[in-house]
Design a protein around this motif. Structure first.
Motif, PDB file in Angstrom:
ATOM      1  N   PHE A  55       2.427 -58.499   9.780  1.00  0.00           N
ATOM      2  CA  PHE A  55       3.099 -57.265   9.377  1.00  0.00           C
ATOM      3  C   PHE A  55       2.964 -56.234  10.491  1.00  0.00           C
ATOM      4  O   PHE A  55       1.969 -56.201  11.218  1.00  0.00           O
ATOM      5  CB  PHE A  55       2.506 -56.716   8.069  1.00  0.00           C
ATOM      6  N   MET A  56       3.986 -55.396  10.644  1.00  0.00           N
ATOM      7  CA  MET A  56       3.984 -54.361  11.666  1.00  0.00           C
ATOM      8  C   MET A  56       3.209 -53.152  11.170  1.00  0.00           C
ATOM      9  O   MET A  56       3.343 -52.759  10.015  1.00  0.00           O
ATOM     10  CB  MET A  56       5.409 -53.966  12.054  1.00  0.00           C
ATOM     11  N   HIS A  57       2.425 -52.589  12.056  1.00  0.00           N
ATOM     12  CA  HIS A  57       1.599 -51.435  11.702  1.00  0.00           C
ATOM     13  C   HIS A  57       1.871 -50.308  12.683  1.00  0.00           C
ATOM     14  O   HIS A  57       1.806 -50.506  13.897  1.00  0.00           O
ATOM     15  CB  HIS A  57       0.121 -51.811  11.735  1.00  0.00           C
ATOM     16  N   ASP A  58       2.210 -49.161  12.185  1.00  0.00           N
ATOM     17  CA  ASP A  58       2.494 -48.005  13.031  1.00  0.00           C
ATOM     18  C   ASP A  58       1.785 -46.782  12.474  1.00  0.00           C
ATOM     19  O   ASP A  58       2.371 -45.714  12.314  1.00  0.00           O
ATOM     20  CB  ASP A  58       4.009 -47.764  13.117  1.00  0.00           C
ATOM     21  N   GLY A  59       0.503 -46.961  12.169  1.00  0.00           N
ATOM     22  CA  GLY A  59      -0.236 -45.891  11.524  1.00  0.00           C
ATOM     23  C   GLY A  59      -1.111 -45.072  12.439  1.00  0.00           C
ATOM     24  O   GLY A  59      -2.091 -44.494  11.989  1.00  0.00           O
ATOM     25  N   GLY A  60      -0.805 -45.018  13.717  1.00  0.00           N
ATOM     26  CA  GLY A  60      -1.586 -44.203  14.638  1.00  0.00           C
ATOM     27  C   GLY A  60      -2.802 -44.938  15.152  1.00  0.00           C
ATOM     28  O   GLY A  60      -2.869 -45.293  16.326  1.00  0.00           O
ATOM     29  N   ALA A  61      -3.797 -45.166  14.321  1.00  0.00           N
ATOM     30  CA  ALA A  61      -4.988 -45.916  14.724  1.00  0.00           C
ATOM     31  C   ALA A  61      -4.643 -47.396  14.694  1.00  0.00           C
ATOM     32  O   ALA A  61      -4.652 -48.035  13.637  1.00  0.00           O
ATOM     33  CB  ALA A  61      -6.157 -45.611  13.798  1.00  0.00           C
ATOM     34  N   HIS A  62      -4.339 -47.950  15.844  1.00  0.00           N
ATOM     35  CA  HIS A  62      -3.837 -49.325  15.907  1.00  0.00           C
ATOM     36  C   HIS A  62      -4.835 -50.352  15.396  1.00  0.00           C
ATOM     37  O   HIS A  62      -4.445 -51.427  14.949  1.00  0.00           O
ATOM     38  CB  HIS A  62      -3.429 -49.660  17.341  1.00  0.00           C
ATOM     39  N   VAL A  63      -6.128 -50.039  15.491  1.00  0.00           N
ATOM     40  CA  VAL A  63      -7.139 -50.993  15.032  1.00  0.00           C
ATOM     41  C   VAL A  63      -7.511 -50.745  13.567  1.00  0.00           C
ATOM     42  O   VAL A  63      -8.405 -51.409  13.044  1.00  0.00           O
ATOM     43  CB  VAL A  63      -8.404 -50.918  15.922  1.00  0.00           C
ATOM     44  N   GLY A  64      -6.834 -49.813  12.923  1.00  0.00           N
ATOM     45  CA  GLY A  64      -7.139 -49.491  11.528  1.00  0.00           C
ATOM     46  C   GLY A  64      -7.080 -50.676  10.594  1.00  0.00           C
ATOM     47  O   GLY A  64      -7.995 -50.869   9.779  1.00  0.00           O
ATOM     48  N   PRO A  65      -6.035 -51.524  10.632  1.00  0.00           N
ATOM     49  CA  PRO A  65      -5.981 -52.667   9.716  1.00  0.00           C
ATOM     50  C   PRO A  65      -7.140 -53.644   9.910  1.00  0.00           C
ATOM     51  O   PRO A  65      -7.607 -54.248   8.938  1.00  0.00           O
ATOM     52  CB  PRO A  65      -4.640 -53.322  10.055  1.00  0.00           C
ATOM     53  N   VAL A  66      -7.626 -53.793  11.149  1.00  0.00           N
ATOM     54  CA  VAL A  66      -8.741 -54.710  11.393  1.00  0.00           C
ATOM     55  C   VAL A  66     -10.037 -54.115  10.871  1.00  0.00           C
ATOM     56  O   VAL A  66     -10.813 -54.779  10.178  1.00  0.00           O
ATOM     57  CB  VAL A  66      -8.847 -55.034  12.898  1.00  0.00           C
ATOM     58  N   ARG A  67     -10.290 -52.867  11.179  1.00  0.00           N
ATOM     59  CA  ARG A  67     -11.527 -52.226  10.717  1.00  0.00           C
ATOM     60  C   ARG A  67     -11.511 -52.033   9.199  1.00  0.00           C
ATOM     61  O   ARG A  67     -12.566 -52.067   8.551  1.00  0.00           O
ATOM     62  CB  ARG A  67     -11.717 -50.883  11.414  1.00  0.00           C
ATOM     63  N   GLY A  68     -10.329 -51.834   8.626  1.00  0.00           N
ATOM     64  CA  GLY A  68     -10.234 -51.615   7.192  1.00  0.00           C
ATOM     65  C   GLY A  68     -10.155 -52.881   6.369  1.00  0.00           C
ATOM     66  O   GLY A  68     -10.150 -52.814   5.135  1.00  0.00           O
TER      67      GLY A  68
END
Length: 252
Positions: A55-68
């Motif tokens: 999935f594409m992620h454009d939420g500013g903090a690019h590593v957010g999905p991994v850390r979250g």
């Protein structure tokens, strides 16, 4: 007084259901401009038993999905905060300058950053990201510098993009939590790096370990004879060391 004959659910059944772990799924996040299709296809060919969700992620903090915890791995645009992450830089991106349609840069195939000193450049991050910034560019409010892949991804109408020389490029990297590395992640890393399915570094190419049968006893077949007693084993041989004529003759 009526009694309740309803049998409560067996606790062992609940525990058994909890022990049945859900099938493994590899979750990949990526920033705009990254096209993971080729890696996904290779994964599906090699690892059909483990589905991949991207999935594409454009939420500013690019590593957010991994850390979250929403993604196992992510394609990000450097720089990122590397604390606790494993990071593999993959490739550099070509920068472009985006201008409103009809701007003088449209007559060139590429332009130099030094030739645009008099232009007004927009702060892409401050405007909320590439898509919003390109809308402002289309309105004629200024120019924007973006990776070529990002400009092509959004492709906002009434804008024109040209290669930009003299501007620093950006870099795409693959990141994941350093303490979460396993064979599934290693397999995807190998695919992204271009390793073949037969590469000795791919976990899926490792031969399965077969438990060897115990070696047969080659010291003799049949029933093994018990060892002689110590007294018998070391008893002297009465005939040892005597010649033919050394035996005492008895009385005739």
């Amino acid at each position: 007084m009526p009694t309740d004959n309803t049998t409560p659910p067996d606790a062992s059944e609940d525990s058994d259901a909890g022990e049945q772990a859900a099938p493994r799924t590899l979750r990949i996040a990526y920033v705009p401009g990254v096209t993971p299709g080729k890696w996904i296809r290779r994964w599906e060919e090699r690892m059909p038993d483990i589905p991949l969700q991207a999935f594409m992620h454009d939420g500013g903090a690019h590593v957010g999905p991994v850390r979250g915890g929403q993604a196992d791995m992510a394609f990000v645009r450097l720089p990122v905060e590397r604390d606790g992450l494993s990071v593999i830089p993959l490739y550099e991106e070509q920068p472009v300058v985006v201008a409103p349609k009809g701007h003088e840069i449209s007559v060139f195939e590429e332009v130099a950053l030094a030739d645009l000193e008099q232009e007004s450049f927009l702060d892409v991050a401050a405007l909320g990201g590439p898509e919003a910034a390109l809308q402002v560019v289309a309105a004629g409010a200024g120019l924007a510098v973006l990776p070529m892949s990002v400009a092509r991804h959004f492709n906002v109408k009434d804008t024109v993009a040209r290669r930009l020389n003299g501007a620093p490029g950006t870099e795409i990297a693959l990141v994941w939590l350093a303490d979460a590395t396993d064979e599934v992640l290693e397999e995807f890393i190998g695919i992204v790096r271009g390793r073949t399915a037969q590469s000795s570094r791919q976990p899926s190419a490792q031969p399965a370990k077969v438990k060897k049968d115990p070696k047969p006893d080659r010291r003799g077949g049949g029933v093994r004879k018990p060892a002689p007693k110590v007294a018998q084993r070391y008893a002297p041989n009465p005939d040892k060391g005597r010649g033919k004529g050394s035996r005492k003759k008895g009385k005739r």
